[in-house]
Enzyme design. Structure first.
Site, PDB file in Angstrom:
ATOM      1  N   HIS A  29       0.817  -1.218   0.000  1.00 35.36           N
ATOM      2  CA  HIS A  29       0.000   0.000   0.000  1.00 35.36           C
ATOM      3  C   HIS A  29       0.848   1.265   0.000  1.00 35.36           C
ATOM      4  O   HIS A  29       0.374   2.336  -0.369  1.00 35.36           O
ATOM      5  CB  HIS A  29      -0.986   0.002   1.176  1.00 35.36           C
ATOM      6  CG  HIS A  29      -0.391   0.362   2.502  1.00 35.36           C
ATOM      7  ND1 HIS A  29      -0.090  -0.572   3.469  1.00 35.36           N
ATOM      8  CD2 HIS A  29      -0.043   1.568   3.037  1.00 35.36           C
ATOM      9  CE1 HIS A  29       0.404   0.042   4.538  1.00 35.36           C
ATOM     10  NE2 HIS A  29       0.451   1.337   4.296  1.00 35.36           N
TER      11      HIS A  29
ATOM     12  N   SER B  37       4.718   2.796   7.771  1.00 37.13           N
ATOM     13  CA  SER B  37       4.388   1.551   7.072  1.00 37.13           C
ATOM     14  C   SER B  37       5.581   1.068   6.259  1.00 37.13           C
ATOM     15  O   SER B  37       6.189   1.836   5.502  1.00 37.13           O
ATOM     16  CB  SER B  37       3.198   1.762   6.139  1.00 37.13           C
ATOM     17  OG  SER B  37       2.019   1.990   6.874  1.00 37.13           O
TER      18      SER B  37
ATOM     19  N   ASP C 177      -0.192  -7.547   1.564  1.00 37.74           N
ATOM     20  CA  ASP C 177       0.233  -6.140   1.564  1.00 37.74           C
ATOM     21  C   ASP C 177       1.750  -6.028   1.697  1.00 37.74           C
ATOM     22  O   ASP C 177       2.256  -5.169   2.417  1.00 37.74           O
ATOM     23  CB  ASP C 177      -0.468  -5.356   2.683  1.00 37.74           C
ATOM     24  CG  ASP C 177      -0.234  -3.854   2.575  1.00 37.74           C
ATOM     25  OD1 ASP C 177      -0.061  -3.369   1.447  1.00 37.74           O
ATOM     26  OD2 ASP C 177      -0.197  -3.176   3.625  1.00 37.74           O
TER      27      ASP C 177
END
Length: 317
Positions: free
Chosen positions: A74, A175, A104
């Site tokens: 993402h 992230s 992901d």
């Protein structure tokens, strides 16, 4: 005895002047050098997040020799090109080796000469951990906390999940960063923030376990995609009334020539564990099977007519 006493006194005095937190500084500082900022190349340099425009930045971790860095899929979004930003602000173009949207996870390659982080065994509840990432795009920073839970699935972020939950502060931009133990060893990939109203830390954050991360990363490196495994079955959740008696998921359908059926599984069996991992819901079973590659064998336990049945099945692609 006199020597032993002197050594003991020396140890005590060292801990008084150098507390345990100070002993973390070296390994964590070293681990932070293996984490970089990720800047995907979006048209105009921005992408839309809800009603707001946000500069797309994330993090990545040196995870395999040869310049391989792992990040979140993402973080890249639909970007075809991506840059790594160094500490001094310079950018280096990175190759996108592959992405796996089910977990992901994405793999990048750029030769920066950074050390690959050592992998650690799965952490226990309450173990101290640190999150290292490019929070809010300000550059790589460190926050610390403890492990709140392990083997989290069904959080709603990804089709396949195996999360370590932590209260270490994690915010946008982190992230793809590293969750490390007190020795600076990698235990997970920072992946998601559990929040209600705002996209900011509230103490419930998730990192993909290093076991699932490495399983995906190695396939992306070797094949450019993840080779998924199958057992030739479909499972369903137990009903509310069934859950008053049992825990697990029920076998709904079997391919008569599939690995599970050939190994001895039956329709109606209740799956209770895969490779010693307890199965409480469908997402647990999905994660446990996804961890293994085609050609490998899995050991499973079922409840059948109030008896425990154990079988071993070979996975197919």
């Amino acid at each position: 005895m006199f020597v032993v006493h002197l050594r003991f006194l020396c140890l005590v005095s060292c801990l008084l002047f150098f507390p345990l937190d100070a002993l973390w500084a070296g390994p964590i500082d070293q681990a932070a050098k293996s984490v970089v900022a990720v800047v995907p190349d979006w048209p105009g340099g921005y992408r839309r997040q809800g009603n707001a425009l946000e500069e797309p930045e994330g993090s990545a971790v040196a995870v395999l020799p040869g310049g391989y860095f792992v990040t979140n899929a993402h973080v890249l979004g639909r970007a075809a090109d991506v840059n790594i930003r160094l500490v001094d602000g310079r950018l280096r173009s990175a190759e996108i080796v592959g992405r796996d949207v089910r977990t992901d996870i994405a793999l990048l390659r750029v030769d920066l000469g950074l050390s690959v982080l050592e992998l650690a065994q799965p952490p226990g509840l309450g173990a101290r951990v640190c999150a290292i990432g490019n929070q809010f795009g300000l550059g790589v920073s460190v926050t610390c906390g403890v492990v709140s839970a392990v083997n989290r699935t069904n959080t709603g972020f990804n089709p396949v999940e195996d999360f370590i939950q932590t209260d270490a502060a994690v915010n946008p931009g982190a992230s793809g960063g590293a969750l490390v133990d007190e020795r600076g060893r990698l235990v997970g990939l920072l992946s998601a923030i559990f929040t209600k109203q705002s996209d900011a830390n509230i103490g419930v954050n998730f990192a993909t376990s290093s076991a699932l991360m490495m399983r995906v990363v190695e396939d992306l490196r070797d094949f450019g995609r993840v080779r998924t495994s199958r057992l030739g079955w479909r499972l369903k959740a137990l009903t509310t009334s069934e859950r008053k008696q049992w825990s697990g998921v029920r076998v709904k359908w079997l391919d008569p020539l599939g690995p599970a059926a050939v190994a001895g599984a039956r329709i109606g069996d209740i799956l209770i564990s895969v490779d010693k991992r307890s199965i409480f819901q469908l997402s647990d079973a999905s994660a446990a099977v996804y961890m293994r590659r085609p050609g490998e064998k899995v050991r499973m336990a079922f409840l059948r007519e109030n008896r425990i049945i154990r079988i071993e099945a070979g996975l197919t692609q």
